[in-house]
Write a protein that holds these residues in place. Structure first.
Motif, mmCIF file in Angstrom:
data_model
loop_
_atom_site.group_PDB
_atom_site.id
_atom_site.type_symbol
_atom_site.label_atom_id
_atom_site.label_comp_id
_atom_site.label_asym_id
_atom_site.label_seq_id
_atom_site.Cartn_x
_atom_site.Cartn_y
_atom_site.Cartn_z
ATOM 1 N N LEU A 75 21.989 61.589 58.654
ATOM 2 C CA LEU A 75 20.739 62.022 58.030
ATOM 3 C C LEU A 75 20.381 61.112 56.857
ATOM 4 O O LEU A 75 19.218 60.726 56.676
ATOM 5 C CB LEU A 75 20.854 63.471 57.555
ATOM 6 N N HIS A 76 21.387 60.785 56.080
ATOM 7 C CA HIS A 76 21.192 59.917 54.920
ATOM 8 C C HIS A 76 20.718 58.534 55.354
ATOM 9 O O HIS A 76 19.799 57.946 54.754
ATOM 10 C CB HIS A 76 22.510 59.804 54.149
ATOM 11 N N ALA A 77 21.317 58.002 56.412
ATOM 12 C CA ALA A 77 20.934 56.691 56.920
ATOM 13 C C ALA A 77 19.494 56.695 57.425
ATOM 14 O O ALA A 77 18.757 55.725 57.233
ATOM 15 C CB ALA A 77 21.883 56.258 58.034
ATOM 16 N N GLY A 78 19.095 57.797 58.073
ATOM 17 C CA GLY A 78 17.717 57.896 58.556
ATOM 18 C C GLY A 78 16.709 57.868 57.431
ATOM 19 O O GLY A 78 15.695 57.162 57.498
ATOM 20 N N LEU A 79 16.982 58.622 56.374
ATOM 21 C CA LEU A 79 16.079 58.620 55.222
ATOM 22 C C LEU A 79 16.056 57.256 54.545
ATOM 23 O O LEU A 79 14.995 56.753 54.156
ATOM 24 C CB LEU A 79 16.491 59.697 54.218
ATOM 25 N N ILE A 125 21.787 49.811 61.159
ATOM 26 C CA ILE A 125 23.113 49.437 60.687
ATOM 27 C C ILE A 125 23.395 50.202 59.403
ATOM 28 O O ILE A 125 22.710 50.024 58.395
ATOM 29 C CB ILE A 125 23.225 47.925 60.431
ATOM 30 N N GLN A 126 24.376 51.099 59.453
ATOM 31 C CA GLN A 126 24.707 51.918 58.299
ATOM 32 C C GLN A 126 25.475 51.102 57.255
ATOM 33 O O GLN A 126 25.890 49.969 57.498
ATOM 34 C CB GLN A 126 25.531 53.121 58.745
ATOM 35 N N GLY A 127 25.646 51.699 56.096
ATOM 36 C CA GLY A 127 26.317 51.023 55.004
ATOM 37 C C GLY A 127 27.721 50.569 55.337
ATOM 38 O O GLY A 127 28.211 49.569 54.796
ATOM 39 N N GLY A 130 28.610 49.463 58.234
ATOM 40 C CA GLY A 130 28.545 48.482 59.303
ATOM 41 C C GLY A 130 28.394 49.064 60.696
ATOM 42 O O GLY A 130 28.164 48.327 61.654
ATOM 43 N N ARG A 131 28.506 50.363 60.844
ATOM 44 C CA ARG A 131 28.381 50.980 62.170
ATOM 45 C C ARG A 131 26.927 51.102 62.579
ATOM 46 O O ARG A 131 26.044 51.304 61.752
ATOM 47 C CB ARG A 131 29.046 52.363 62.173
ATOM 48 N N GLU A 132 26.688 51.006 63.892
ATOM 49 C CA GLU A 132 25.339 51.136 64.416
ATOM 50 C C GLU A 132 24.988 52.600 64.654
ATOM 51 O O GLU A 132 25.835 53.413 65.026
ATOM 52 C CB GLU A 132 25.178 50.356 65.722
ATOM 53 N N LEU A 133 23.724 52.913 64.447
ATOM 54 C CA LEU A 133 23.197 54.254 64.674
ATOM 55 C C LEU A 133 21.945 54.126 65.521
ATOM 56 O O LEU A 133 20.996 53.429 65.142
ATOM 57 C CB LEU A 133 22.868 54.928 63.334
ATOM 58 N N ARG A 134 21.942 54.772 66.677
ATOM 59 C CA ARG A 134 20.770 54.718 67.547
ATOM 60 C C ARG A 134 19.652 55.576 66.977
ATOM 61 O O ARG A 134 19.892 56.659 66.432
ATOM 62 C CB ARG A 134 21.122 55.206 68.957
ATOM 63 N N ALA A 135 18.428 55.084 67.098
ATOM 64 C CA ALA A 135 17.268 55.829 66.615
ATOM 65 C C ALA A 135 16.062 55.481 67.463
ATOM 66 O O ALA A 135 16.022 54.421 68.103
ATOM 67 C CB ALA A 135 17.001 55.502 65.146
ATOM 68 N N PHE A 136 15.086 56.381 67.477
ATOM 69 C CA PHE A 136 13.825 56.122 68.180
ATOM 70 C C PHE A 136 12.726 56.101 67.136
ATOM 71 O O PHE A 136 12.583 57.047 66.355
ATOM 72 C CB PHE A 136 13.549 57.214 69.218
ATOM 73 N N VAL A 137 11.955 55.013 67.099
ATOM 74 C CA VAL A 137 10.993 54.806 66.022
ATOM 75 C C VAL A 137 9.603 54.544 66.567
ATOM 76 O O VAL A 137 9.432 54.002 67.660
ATOM 77 C CB VAL A 137 11.446 53.635 65.106
ATOM 78 N N ALA A 138 8.591 54.973 65.821
ATOM 79 C CA ALA A 138 7.196 54.702 66.163
ATOM 80 C C ALA A 138 6.383 54.683 64.876
ATOM 81 O O ALA A 138 6.823 55.174 63.836
ATOM 82 C CB ALA A 138 6.650 55.754 67.124
ATOM 83 N N GLY A 139 5.186 54.118 64.965
ATOM 84 C CA GLY A 139 4.288 54.096 63.822
ATOM 85 C C GLY A 139 4.351 52.799 63.049
ATOM 86 O O GLY A 139 5.299 52.021 63.193
ATOM 87 N N PRO A 140 3.354 52.550 62.221
ATOM 88 C CA PRO A 140 3.272 51.289 61.472
ATOM 89 C C PRO A 140 4.457 51.079 60.535
ATOM 90 O O PRO A 140 4.852 51.989 59.811
ATOM 91 C CB PRO A 140 1.972 51.448 60.669
ATOM 92 N N ALA A 141 5.006 49.873 60.543
ATOM 93 C CA ALA A 141 6.141 49.572 59.666
ATOM 94 C C ALA A 141 5.744 49.629 58.200
ATOM 95 O O ALA A 141 6.583 49.883 57.333
ATOM 96 C CB ALA A 141 6.698 48.188 60.003
ATOM 97 N N ASP A 142 4.447 49.400 57.915
ATOM 98 C CA ASP A 142 3.987 49.411 56.535
ATOM 99 C C ASP A 142 3.277 50.706 56.149
ATOM 100 O O ASP A 142 2.496 50.754 55.200
ATOM 101 C CB ASP A 142 3.047 48.222 56.286
ATOM 102 N N ALA A 143 3.547 51.780 56.894
ATOM 103 C CA ALA A 143 2.898 53.073 56.630
ATOM 104 C C ALA A 143 3.184 53.556 55.217
ATOM 105 O O ALA A 143 4.266 53.331 54.669
ATOM 106 C CB ALA A 143 3.385 54.106 57.642
ATOM 107 N N LYS A 144 2.220 54.255 54.633
ATOM 108 C CA LYS A 144 2.367 54.778 53.280
ATOM 109 C C LYS A 144 3.191 56.062 53.243
ATOM 110 O O LYS A 144 3.596 56.522 52.171
ATOM 111 C CB LYS A 144 0.993 55.023 52.669
ATOM 112 N N ALA A 145 3.418 56.653 54.403
ATOM 113 C CA ALA A 145 4.231 57.873 54.497
ATOM 114 C C ALA A 145 5.068 57.806 55.765
ATOM 115 O O ALA A 145 4.703 57.129 56.732
ATOM 116 C CB ALA A 145 3.348 59.120 54.503
#
Length: 260
Positions: A125-129, A44-46, A48-63
Motif C-alpha cells: 500500500l505504501h509503495a502504491g501511494l 520497484i519498491q525501496g 528492490g523487489r518488483e510489485l505488479r500494478a495496473f495503471v491508467a490516466g495522465p502521468a502528469d495528472a494533478k490528482a
C-alpha cells in the motif's frame, strides 16, 4: 441529515436518475499512451523487489487515485475501475496484493485473501501511494470489498498524503479503534447495497465511531443491491448490478471531484 457525518439512503427514483515517490518507481512505461489507456507495469519498491500494478490516466495528472482490488485480485473489474478513473484525468493505479496471482472462483479467492500478511500488505500500500506522489498532487484511495478496508489502511498509514477515501461494500473497518481513526485528515465515503446486510451494518457501525472520532464521513445505501454488485465474478455474476455500478461511479466521481 447533512454535515460532516452524513447518512443518506437513496430512493429508487434518485438511483434511476444517477445513471486514488519516493520508495517506488515505475518500470515499463516507455509507451506513455498505452499507460494512459491502461496497462500493467512493475513498481520497484525501496528494497528492490518488483510489485505488479495496473495503471491508467495522465502521468502528469494533478490528482491520483490508489485502487485496492477485491479478493479476486486485479480482475477485469478492477482494471475497468482504473481505466474509468484514468478517463476522468486521474493518474490511477491498482496495486497487486497477491504477487501476480488472481482468482476466478470464490474458493480460490478466499485462499488468496487468507494468505495475506499484514506487514507485507502495508508495504505494498505504501509503495502504491509513493508511486503516485508528486509535488502538489492530491491523492485518494478507493477499495472494493476486501480492498475497502485496505484502502482505509492506506490512508491511516499515511494520512498527511491522502485527501479522500472511498470504501465500496466493504467490511471490517467498523472494528478500527476510534483513537486510530483520529489520525485521518480527510473525508471517507462508504457505499453499500441495501441487500448486503454485513456491509450495511458495518457502515452504520462505522458512522458511530467516525462521529466519536470527529471525522467527516458520508454513507450511501443502494436499495436492491447486494454484496459484490460491481464484480461479475462474485457469486457467478448473480449479484452483478449494472445500475448500482453506474450510480456508484456518479457518487464516487462527485465525491472525488469535490476534494481533489
Amino acid at each position: 441529515m447533512k454535515g460532516s457525518h452524513t447518512l443518506k439512503f437513496l430512493s429508487r427514483f434518485v438511483l434511476s436518475l444517477l445513471v486514488l515517490t519516493f520508495a517506488a518507481r515505475a518500470v515499463g512505461e516507455d509507451d506513455s499512451s498505452a499507460a494512459e489507456l491502461g496497462s500493467f507495469i512493475a513498481l520497484i519498491q525501496g528494497d528492490g523487489r518488483e510489485l505488479r500494478a495496473f495503471v491508467a490516466g495522465p502521468a502528469d495528472a494533478k490528482a491520483a487515485v490508489l485502487v485496492v482490488h477485491d479478493y479476486f485480485g486485479i480482475s477485469d473489474a478492477t482494471q475497468q475501475s482504473v481505466k474509468h478513473l484514468g478517463s476522468l484525468g486521474y493518474r490511477s493505479v491498482a496495486i497487486d496484493l497477491y504477487g501476480g496471482k488472481s482468482a476466478t472462483s470464490h474458493e480460490e479467492a478466499v485462499k488468496l485473501m487468507q494468505s495475506l500478511d499484514r506487514k507485507e500488505t502495508d508495504k505494498i500500500l505504501h509503495a502504491g501511494l509513493n508511486y503516485l506522489k508528486q509535488p502538489g498532487r492530491k491523492l485518494a484511495t478507493i477499495g472494493f470489498s476486501m480492498g475497502a478496508l485496505e484502502s482505509l489502511n492506506a490512508n491511516l498509514n499515511d494520512p498527511e498524503a491522502v485527501s479522500a477515501t472511498v470504501m465500496i461494500y466493504g467490511f471490517g473497518f467498523d472494528k478500527i479503534d476510534t483513537r486510530r481513526l483520529e489520525r485521518l485528515k480527510s473525508p471517507v465515503l462508504v457505499i453499500a447495497g441495501g441487500e448486503d446486510t454485513g456491509a450495511t451494518q458495518a457502515a452504520i457501525n462505522f458512522l458511530s465511531t467516525m462521529k466519536e472520532a470527529k471525522r467527516p464521513y458520508e454513507m450511501f445505501i443502494h436499495p436492491g443491491a447486494d454484496h459484490g454488485y460491481a464484480q461479475p465474478l462474485f457469486n457467478e455474476g448473480k449479484n452483478y448490478n449494472p445500475d448500482a455500478v453506474r450510480t456508484t461511479w456518479v457518487l464516487v466521481d462527485d465525491f472525488l471531484g469535490s476534494l481533489l
